[in-house]
Scaffold this active site. Structure first.
Site, PDB file in Angstrom:
ATOM      1  CD  GLU A 282      -2.969  -1.276   2.220  1.00  0.00           C
ATOM      2  OE1 GLU A 282      -2.742  -0.720   3.305  1.00  0.00           O
ATOM      3  OE2 GLU A 282      -4.029  -1.859   1.939  1.00  0.00           O
ATOM      4  CG  ASP A 361      -7.618  -5.505   5.021  1.00  0.00           C
ATOM      5  OD1 ASP A 361      -7.121  -5.803   6.113  1.00  0.00           O
ATOM      6  OD2 ASP A 361      -7.687  -4.337   4.602  1.00  0.00           O
ATOM      7  CD  GLU A 389      -9.778  -1.343   7.954  1.00  0.00           C
ATOM      8  OE1 GLU A 389      -8.874  -1.922   8.578  1.00  0.00           O
ATOM      9  OE2 GLU A 389      -9.630  -0.888   6.797  1.00  0.00           O
TER      10      GLU A 389
END
Ligand code: GCV
Length: 674
Positions: A282, A361, A389
């Site tokens: 990332e 993820d 998240e």
């Protein structure tokens, strides 16, 4: 070296006027100087032993019984393990029950501290101490929390306020820091990474003189509670701090720079556990830029830190985040295995690979990463996320321990026995000394630490589970409820029940059958079915008018083949693939029949309506707790449930409408779909 107990005395740090929650260590006020604590064979002045004694005095302050507690060294107890036993009448042979002696034995100070907290738990849960007999050893050698705190005080994926470690590019140390360390020790955590894995700006300077004094103080506070401080590292430090023109891990100048730097760091922070590194991920720098492998990068740092006993924790979250959505051959799920498997056996002894539980993820449902156990000659540890998240931002109730239990119990077939994820990440399977579990933590500076008071069950639960993977999700939930709230049995059961079903509820109203995503891009709260569908992130559901799901079989991306047999075949065939993951592995037509007899499209409708109803039920159930938990807790959680219900409704209606519009198949039950 002065320990921070002494420093605290010197600075006269008191806890008066503190306004943050004590979480599960909410002892009655005071400290008992009457409680007799005898320390045998351990150094009474050891910093961790002093913490244990002081904790006992606080916890038993209000006790009516006249206990005597002994903390005894016993070399036979396993490392960081403990025995807690009652000796009626005490060791001098008297027989009065009131004179029960409670003996905590351990071979090291951490074990003594964990035994202390075990005794405190038993006491707080109202267990009969006169017959207590508990013996434990940690399942995992490393039990870590990863903070994604940035030095400006923000927290990446933080849902509980700002950082309590950092503000305005500086480190904060206060009474809250000490309480944090106590909480972590009380659940068996022995390592904490304080800064975000995305190391940028001031965080790059954490390994410079600018921060050594404060880090040393922080490390001392942690050390009092048997916790090692770790830092996330910027792989490009030789460029950003050293002024070099590259950070190639095989370049002599770069290696020399790291040697000097790490020496400087350990001169000032001798107790530092090591570094956590996110590289080539990332947008973060890494060895790939120089045509080097992940092993080249990790081993270089491992060698440099080895003389100081430090370790390098290297994350496997490496994938192409600039994928073209039209490309159906590239599969993000494959990436971890593709990048790391061939390097198995090449990592040095003080390097450990940290692997997210799933290949994508932290979605609400994912298969287990095939890299876990896929690697057989490499130190590996499991990374999970208790920061919610993708699981409701600590607004929605989502108790994650049942998910973690499933992960740990997964049979990888990496060998004929001792082959579950729990076996692998504990080091049992392949005899690794460096092994364990890490969680991306869900804390912040909110007064209740976790935003939603009920999200503290995940904080507590992760630590307890990492220490003892045999505990059930229910046992952990019950402990947490008992310790945190003083409820009558019926309400205790109710809350435990709410926690235990919450993950399934969340799963029902969000993305179906393992497909994941469908979240609002960037922020990841709330639905946006196509939010990531045409993006660069490799996170697609591939729905069309006939069906949905990603073909990851041998005819598709081949991801299913990364597993050992029989898992590979099981996932490869939609008939044997576990239904809750069928859309992760297969593109399935809407009229596909599930085992229940429902068609896929009908399942999507039914589960979403059900999930929404269950969210409303949760909200209703919580009403019973008014007046039974502190009013501020009641209000905070009530407000969260209100938001959860709105969120569940939005998910339900958007997902159902989306699939109705794609498929043109009506709901059999004629419910309203838009
Ligand atoms: C810290 C996901 C999250 C990022 C996180 C990353 C990681 O992509 O959205 O916020 O970065 O995982 O685990 O490194």
């Amino acid at each position: 070296m002065m320990d921070s107990h002494q420093k605290n005395e010197r600075k006269n740090i008191g806890m008066e006027g503190k306004n943050w929650s004590d979480l599960w260590l909410n002892y009655k006020a005071g400290s008992s100087d009457n409680l007799a604590v005898e320390v045998r064979d351990f150094d009474q002045n050891d910093r961790v032993i002093k913490s244990a004694v002081s904790e006992l005095k606080k916890a038993f302050a209000d006790s009516e019984s006249s206990f005597k507690v002994q903390i005894i060294k016993n070399e036979e107890v396993q490392k960081e393990g403990y025995k807690v036993e009652a000796v009626i009448g005490g060791s001098d042979g008297r027989t009065k029950e009131a004179d029960t002696e409670l003996v905590i034995s351990a071979s090291d100070v951490n074990g003594a501290l964990y035994g202390t907290f075990q005794l405190i738990r038993s006491f707080m849960m109202g267990e009969d101490l006169s017959s207590v007999s508990i013996s434990k050893a940690p399942s995992n050698p490393l039990r870590m929390m990863n903070h994604w705190d940035n030095m400006d005080g923000s927290i990446e994926r933080g849902y509980s306020g700002r950082s309590f470690f950092f503000v305005n590019d500086d480190i904060i140390i206060n009474d809250r820091t000490v309480d944090y360390a106590r909480f972590m020790a009380s659940i068996g955590i022995n390592g904490v990474v304080i800064n975000n894995v995305n190391v940028k700006w001031a965080a790059t300077d954490l390994i410079t003189t600018r921060f050594f004094d404060k880090l040393a103080e922080l490390s001392d506070i942690f050390a009092d509670y048997g916790i090692k401080l770790y830092l996330s590292l910027n792989f490009a430090s030789p460029i950003e701090l050293g002024g070099l023109d590259n950070c190639d891990p095989l370049n002599d100048q770069v290696i020399a720079w790291w040697k000097d730097k790490v020496k400087e760091v350990y001169d000032r922070l001798p107790n530092l556990g090591g570094f956590l590194v996110k590289a080539d991920s990332e947008g973060r720098p890494g060895p790939f830029t120089y045509g080097r492998t992940q092993a080249d990068g990790a081993n270089m740092l491992g060698d440099v830190i080895a003389p100081y006993g430090g370790i390098i924790i290297w994350r496997c979250f490496v994938y192409n985040c600039t994928q073209d959505w039209r490309d159906t051959k590239t599969d993000r799920a494959r990436a971890g295995y593709d990048y790391f498997k061939d390097l198995d056996g090449q990592y040095h002894d003080n390097v450990i690979l940290q692997i997210k539980n799933g290949p994508m993820d932290f979605q609400i449902r994912e298969p287990i990463s095939p890299l876990i156990g896929g690697l057989t000659r490499t130190n590996q540890m499991l990374e999970v996320q208790i920061a919610q998240e993708y699981t409701g931002h600590q607004i929605d109730l989502c108790y994650l321990i049942p998910m973690f239990k499933e992960i740990l119990g997964f049979k990888t077939y990496c060998q004929s026995e001792n082959d579950t994820v729990a076996d692998v990440v504990s080091g049992r399977a392949f005899g690794n000394k460096l092994a364990g579990m890490a969680a991306v933590i869900n804390t912040g500076n909110d007064l209740n630490w976790t935003g939603n008071d009920l999200a503290a069950a995940n904080l507590y639960g992760f630590g307890r589970l990492a220490y003892d993977t045999e505990l059930s999700a229910e046992e952990i939930a019950r402990e947490w409820v008992k310790l945190t709230f003083n409820l009558e049995k019926e309400l205790e059961d109710k809350l435990v029940g709410m926690l235990l079903t919450s993950r399934e509820t969340y799963e029902k109203y969000t993305s179906p059958l393992g497909i994941g995503w469908m979240v609002t891009p960037g922020d990841h709260y709330g639905p946006s079915v196509d939010g990531y569908e045409y993006s660069r992130w490799g996170t697609y559901h591939r729905a069309d008018h006939l069906g949905i799901g990603v073909d990851r079989t041998d005819k598709g991306t081949g991801y299913a083949q990364q597993y050992y047999q029989p898992n590979a075949d099981m996932y490869n065939d939609p008939k044997t693939c576990p239904e809750e993951l069928v859309l992760f592995f297969h593109h399935i037509p809407y009229d596909w029949k599930l085992k229940s007899g429902q068609t896929l499209i009908q399942y999507i409708y039914d589960s979403h309506f059900e999930g929404y109803e269950e969210a409303k039920e949760l909200q209703k159930s919580w009403k019973a707790f008014e007046g039974k938990v502190p009013q501020n807790v009641y209000n905070c959680v009530s407000h969260r449930f209100e938001m959860q219900v709105a969120n569940a409704r939005e998910w339900c209606d958007q997902v159902n409408s989306y699939f109705y519009r794609k498929s043109a198949v009506a709901d059999e039950k004629g419910r309203q779909i838009f």
